[in-house]
Design an enzyme around this catalytic site. Sequence first.
Site, PDB file in Angstrom:
ATOM      1  N   GLU A  79      -9.093   5.202  14.149  1.00 30.95           N
ATOM      2  CA  GLU A  79     -10.165   5.214  13.159  1.00 30.95           C
ATOM      3  C   GLU A  79     -11.376   4.395  13.602  1.00 30.95           C
ATOM      4  O   GLU A  79     -12.519   4.821  13.454  1.00 30.95           O
ATOM      5  CB  GLU A  79      -9.626   4.674  11.823  1.00 30.95           C
ATOM      6  CG  GLU A  79     -10.682   4.450  10.751  1.00 30.95           C
ATOM      7  CD  GLU A  79     -11.301   5.753  10.267  1.00 30.95           C
ATOM      8  OE1 GLU A  79     -12.371   5.682   9.636  1.00 30.95           O
ATOM      9  OE2 GLU A  79     -10.736   6.822  10.524  1.00 30.95           O
ATOM     10  N   ASP A  80     -11.130   3.200  14.169  1.00 35.05           N
ATOM     11  CA  ASP A  80     -12.215   2.231  14.365  1.00 35.05           C
ATOM     12  C   ASP A  80     -12.594   1.974  15.818  1.00 35.05           C
ATOM     13  O   ASP A  80     -13.474   1.143  16.087  1.00 35.05           O
ATOM     14  CB  ASP A  80     -11.828   0.887  13.721  1.00 35.05           C
ATOM     15  CG  ASP A  80     -11.672   1.003  12.211  1.00 35.05           C
ATOM     16  OD1 ASP A  80     -12.313   1.894  11.630  1.00 35.05           O
ATOM     17  OD2 ASP A  80     -10.907   0.215  11.631  1.00 35.05           O
TER      18      ASP A  80
END
Length: 709
Positions: A79-80
């Site tokens: 996700e990051d």
Amino acid sequence: MPEKITVEDLIALVRTYNPKTNETLIRTAFAYGAKMHDGQFRHSGEAYFTHPVAVAAILTQQRLDDATIITALLHDTIEDTKSTYSEVTEIFGSEIAELVDGVTKLTNLQLSSTQTKQAENFRKLFMAMSRDLRVILVKLADRLHNMRTIKSMRPDKQVQKAHETMDIYAPLAGRMGMQWMREELEDLAFSVLNLEARNSIMRRFVTLQKETGDVIQKITDDIRFILRRDDIRAEVLGRAKKPYSIWRKMEEKEQGFSRLSDIYGFRVIVDSEADCYRVLGAIHQRWRAVPGRFKDYISQPKSNGYRSIHTTVSGRDGKRVEVQIRTRQMHDVAESGVAAHWSYRDGVRANNPFAVDPVSWIAGLTERLDSAEGHDEFLEHVKLEMYADKVFCFTPKGEVVKLPRGATPLDFAYAIHTRIGDACVGARVDGIRVPLWTRVKNGQSVEIMTAEGQRPQATWVDIAVTGKAKSAIRRSLRIEDRERFIKLGRELARVAFEHIGKKASDKALRIAAKHMGLPDRDELLARLGSAEINARDVLEGIYPELVTRTGDEIELNSAVVGLEQGQAFERAACCQPVPGERIVGISYRGKGVVVHAIDCPVLSEFEEQSGRWVDLRWHSGKHPAAHTVSMRITISNDAGVLGRICTLIGEQKANIADMKFLDRKPDFYRILIDVDLRDVEHLHTVMTVLEADSDVAALERYRDQARKP
């Protein structure tokens, strides 16, 4: 646990319960996560990777497998960071990649309780849960660490996360059997949402301890003493209940802190199930048991595997204390819940006989849904299985309405306000128009349509489920329908009295009311009109000899009571109602009234046209055999069988009006027979006689919805 956890610290935590852990893979994941998150920081200013490491450390408390620990270390990488699903798959394998991807999808959900798309978010939340429960275990640990460090967030963000935690994650942890996590999540959220109340309770605890000393240690020593005396080997643990738990009890019981008694809890952990009951006996001999506070979850375990004996006793100074008694294996499940399935002990998967198979657990939840069609139904359970037997639906504005399972849009309407319920004319569920008797499901959005002048219908009492809705409907019906029932009752009485050559005078009705134990004439007429009593009962009270001897048949044009003067009627061809069955009329302009059986499916077409519905009753006297009913019968194709069937019908004083062959085969006939009957009792007699014949293979009453007026 050290503030900054190194890879050596984490591996040491895993090795305490799994010496055979894949140390190399954990080191690889730790290094990979640190590299991917390099240069990223949390709101507190700490390096971001401290968060995934802390999540992994929380999961070691549940002694979870390597795949779950590694997923925790990597749960924010896709996700990051620049990490990808394919890269994680290549390095760590498909199992871990799918778990990480599952957590990533959960992270992207917006679970604000003010949004109407909350139901869909819940579906996604539980979809991940149904694929692999370890995704939820990682997410819960992620939320727990975020709540532990929530003070570094903006105040508005703190409140949002606290509400999510209180409404979604804490109940979910509890439903999965992880009570310790539920309690900590609730208390952390409580410290954000109502810090003043929490601090007040903490101050009361400090004051209480100064006044009474260390109560927990004293009671723990007392329990240990009686167990040693009875030669029972056990571990005794005591604690004060969490501030949120105490505050909730204060709110529920509307009591101040000083009046609460059971603020302390104790656990006794023993070697065997038999010892659990020995401990119970020893405690009940030493202290007085509190009635109604005993629960045996060993003989009747919860669906998430929880087993324990709960009892509350009056301890020192009359203070109540709760005691939970369980074995070590039961305790492991009580701490880990469904997660115990993946727990390790001494390097091998723990073979705990009380641990619940997650697949079976989810299957069990799904079975409890109204219509089980795979995972979607399970997802719609939303807060469902966190709160047994409850349904959570949403208003169009996203507000949550809690109802019992099996509730209908009517219950939803009355839950909002009695005024909304009384004026309800229809409902939309998830944007689709549905009948009022539809059973609502978890996560659905319900919109109630109202109309000025609409009043509750008598049939609503049977549709509603909640006590609030039923009582409100009955109250409204008593007020609104009393005059209508009195009017209908007067007409029923008039026809019944005229049939025996008498007049339904006020005096006669008052005498009948007195004979039946009713307060007055109007109450008798109201009950007669609402079908609580019938006209024959009224007549027998004052003219028993006339009712007994009268044998005159009722004329066909007088068979139905409740019509306007001169109003014509006909029986509906679709359902062919007969005297003795509950009926209702539908009015047609220029045609009169068509009489339907109350359970006729065609009536649903007139649901929104309440002005056309007419309250009707069959005359209570003897009806002629002139009400045609269709029966579909399958008989053997043998000589004389059809003739015998016709004879059987004739012997019951019934006439065959028509006969049609539906199917002819070498060995059987299927025939549609129209028979003229008196009433529902006559119908049952004819069908019973026919079914008893050995050459009748099948028989049913035939109703054709296509035969409309």
